[in-house]
Design a protein around this motif. Structure first.
Motif: not given
Length: 444
Positions: A390-399, A403-413
C-alpha cells in the motif's frame, strides 16, 4: 547553451499547466501556482495554440455553419481539415504523407488494421506480443483470434521477462520469433511498453519478423511524439497510435494509422466509409466506393473538426521546435537527470535487489524502466516496496497534495514522465524532493 539543452526553461511556453488548487494540492505552499506535471505519458497538456484553433473552429461553426465545409475563415475547410495534419504526423513517425491517416481512435484503428493484415491459416495463425500489453490491445488480439475460429490461449504468444527481471531482452524476443517462425502470422508489439516504459528495438524486431515471413505491426500509443520513428525505412507493415499523450491533442483526441506504401495497391479497405472515398467525387455520392489512394482510403466517417484542430495546433509546435531529433536530445537529458536523482535517493533499491527486497518492512522503490537511455523514452516507472504494502497509494496522495502529478498504476507503480516540450529540470527536482518527503513520513 541552446534552448534544447537548457533544461531550466521549457522548450515551448505554449502549454498550460494545471493549477495546484484545482487538482487538490491543499498542502502546497503556493496552491495557486502551476503544478509539477509529469503525466504527459497519460494525457499531454493543452497548448495555447490548440486552444486558439478549437475556438476558431467553434466560431466558424457559429458564423458559417455548414458552409464551413468548403469556405473557412482561416482557410481550413472542414472537408480537407486533415490535409494539414497528415504531413506533420508523417514526419513524427518517419513516413510519407500517403502512408498515414489522421482518423478514428487507437483500438478502432487496430481492429481495422488487423482485419486487413491478420490473415491466419491452418499453419500460420499465431500472434506474438509482449506479456501484459495494454489491456485494449489484449482484448483486440483475443477477439480477432476468436473471430477466426482459434483459441487465444493457443494462438497468442506472450513474451515475458526472465525471472527476476522487469523488461524484455532483445535476444529473447528474437528467439521466440525464431522458435515459432512457421506458425506466426503477426508480430505486434508496443513501441514503448505502457507499464514499464521500455522502448522496444523496433527496427530489429521488424526485420526479424519480415525475414521469417511474418506481418509486423506496432501500437505506438506511448511512442508517438516521444521517440524518433522511421516506420517507412524500417519496413513496418502497419502501425496505429493515439495522439493525446505526448501528442497533446486532448482527452480522447483523434488517432492515426500507418500503412506502408508497398501495400497500397494490395490491401484495400474491407470496411469502407464515405470519407475514405476519393475527394474528387465524394460529395457526388456515387454508389460504388473508390478509395483515396494509400492509408487515407481507410477513413470511414468525417473526423471531428474540433479534435483535428486541437491536434493540428500541437503538431505545429513540434515542427517549430525542430522535430523529433531536438525533442529526443532534450528528453534524454531530462529523463537522465530524473533517473540520476531517483537513484541517489536513500530509498532507492537497485532492480536486481528488488525481488528479494519485496518483502521488506521499510518503504522504498525501484525503477523498472531500463537504465539504458536508448531503451526508454520520457517515462520512468517506479515500483514501490514492499510489493502489495500500500505504499504507492500513500506516496501518490502525498505527491498530489504537494502539486506533483504523476500516474498511478495499481497496486504498486507510479509513472513519471518529463515531457521534453514543456517540462524542466525544476519539475524533476520537485518531484524527487516530495517523493523523498513522502517516504520519510512513511518511515517514521
Amino acid at each position: 547553451m541552446s534552448a534544447t539543452t537548457d533544461l531550466n526553461v521549457p522548450l515551448s511556453n505554449e502549454f498550460l499547466r494545471p493549477i495546484n488548487r484545482e487538482i487538490g494540492a491543499v498542502d502546497s505552499p503556493e496552491p495557486g501556482n502551476g503544478a509539477v506535471y509529469l503525466c504527459g505519458n497519460s494525457l499531454g497538456l493543452l497548448s495555447n495554440r490548440s486552444n486558439q484553433m478549437v475556438q476558431e473552429e467553434l466560431k466558424a461553426w457559429g458564423t458559417r455553419a455548414v458552409v464551413g465545409h468548403f469556405s473557412h475563415p482561416q482557410d481550413r475547410p472542414w472537408v480537407t481539415c486533415t490535409d494539414k495534419v497528415n504531413p506533420l504526423m508523417a514526419e513524427l513517425v518517419g513516413a510519407n504523407e500517403k502512408e498515414v491517416a489522421c482518423m478514428g481512435t487507437l483500438t478502432n484503428n487496430l481492429h481495422l488494421m488487423m482485419d486487413s493484415f491478420y490473415k491466419p491459416t491452418a499453419e500460420r495463425y499465431k500472434i506474438v506480443c509482449e506479456a501484459k500489453a495494454f489491456p485494449s490491445d489484449q482484448y483486440a488480439f483475443a477477439s480477432q483470434v476468436k473471430a477466426h475460429g482459434f483459441d487465444p490461449e493457443e494462438a497468442i504468444i506472450e513474451v515475458s521477462p526472465r525471472d527476476g527481471e522487469y523488461t524484455l531482452r532483445e535476444e529473447d524476443i528474437l528467439g521466440v520469433l525464431e522458435a515459432n517462425a512457421s506458425s506466426i502470422a503477426l508480430v505486434l508489439f508496443s513501441g514503448i511498453q505502457y507499464y514499464t516504459g521500455q522502448y522496444f528495438p523496433m527496427k530489429s524486431i521488424t526485420k526479424k519478423a519480415k525475414d521469417l515471413g511474418c506481418i509486423c505491426g506496432w501500437d505506438l500509443a506511448h511512442a508517438f511524439g516521444n521517440v524518433p520513428l522511421s516506420l517507412h525505412d524500417w519496413d513496418v507493415d502497419f502501425a496505429v497510435w493515439c495522439t493525446y499523450k505526448y501528442g497533446n491533442s486532448g482527452p480522447g483526441g483523434i488517432a492515426g494509422l500507418f500503412i506502408h506504401e508497398r501495400w497500397h495497391k494490395v490491401e484495400k479497405p474491407k470496411y469502407a466509409g464515405w470519407w475514405g472515398h476519393e475527394l474528387a467525387t465524394r460529395f457526388k455520392m456515387p454508389p460504388k466506393f473508390s478509395p483515396t489512394p494509400g492509408a487515407q482510403g481507410f477513413q470511414q466517417s468525417n473526423p471531428c473538426v474540433l479534435a483535428v484542430a486541437s491536434l493540428y495546433g500541437s503538431l505545429q509546435i513540434f515542427k517549430e521546435v525542430g522535430g523529433t531529433s531536438v525533442l529526443r536530445e532534450r528528453s534524454l537529458l531530462l529523463t537522465g537527470h530524473l533517473d540520476q536523482l531517483l537513484r541517489a535517493s536513500k530509498y532507492f533499491v537497485p532492480p536486481g535487489e528488488a525481488i528479494t527486497a519485496s518483502k521488506r518492512s521499510s518503504p522504498g522503490f525501484t525503477i523498472i524502466t531500463p537504465s539504458d537511455p536508448e531503451a526508454r523514452g520520457a517515462q520512468l516507472s517506479l515500483l514501490f516496496l514492499p510489493v502489495g504494502g500500500g505504499i504507492m497509494v500513500k506516496v501518490f496522495d502525498y505527491l498530489i497534495k504537494h502539486g506533483v502529478v504523476g500516474d498511478e498504476r495499481e497496486p504498486d507503480v507510479i509513472r513519471l514522465a518529463p515531457a521534453p516540450l514543456y517540462n524542466t529540470i525544476a519539475d524533476c527536482d520537485a518531484a524527487v524532493r516530495y517523493l523523498n518527503e513522502a517516504l520519510d513520513t512513511l518511515s517514521k
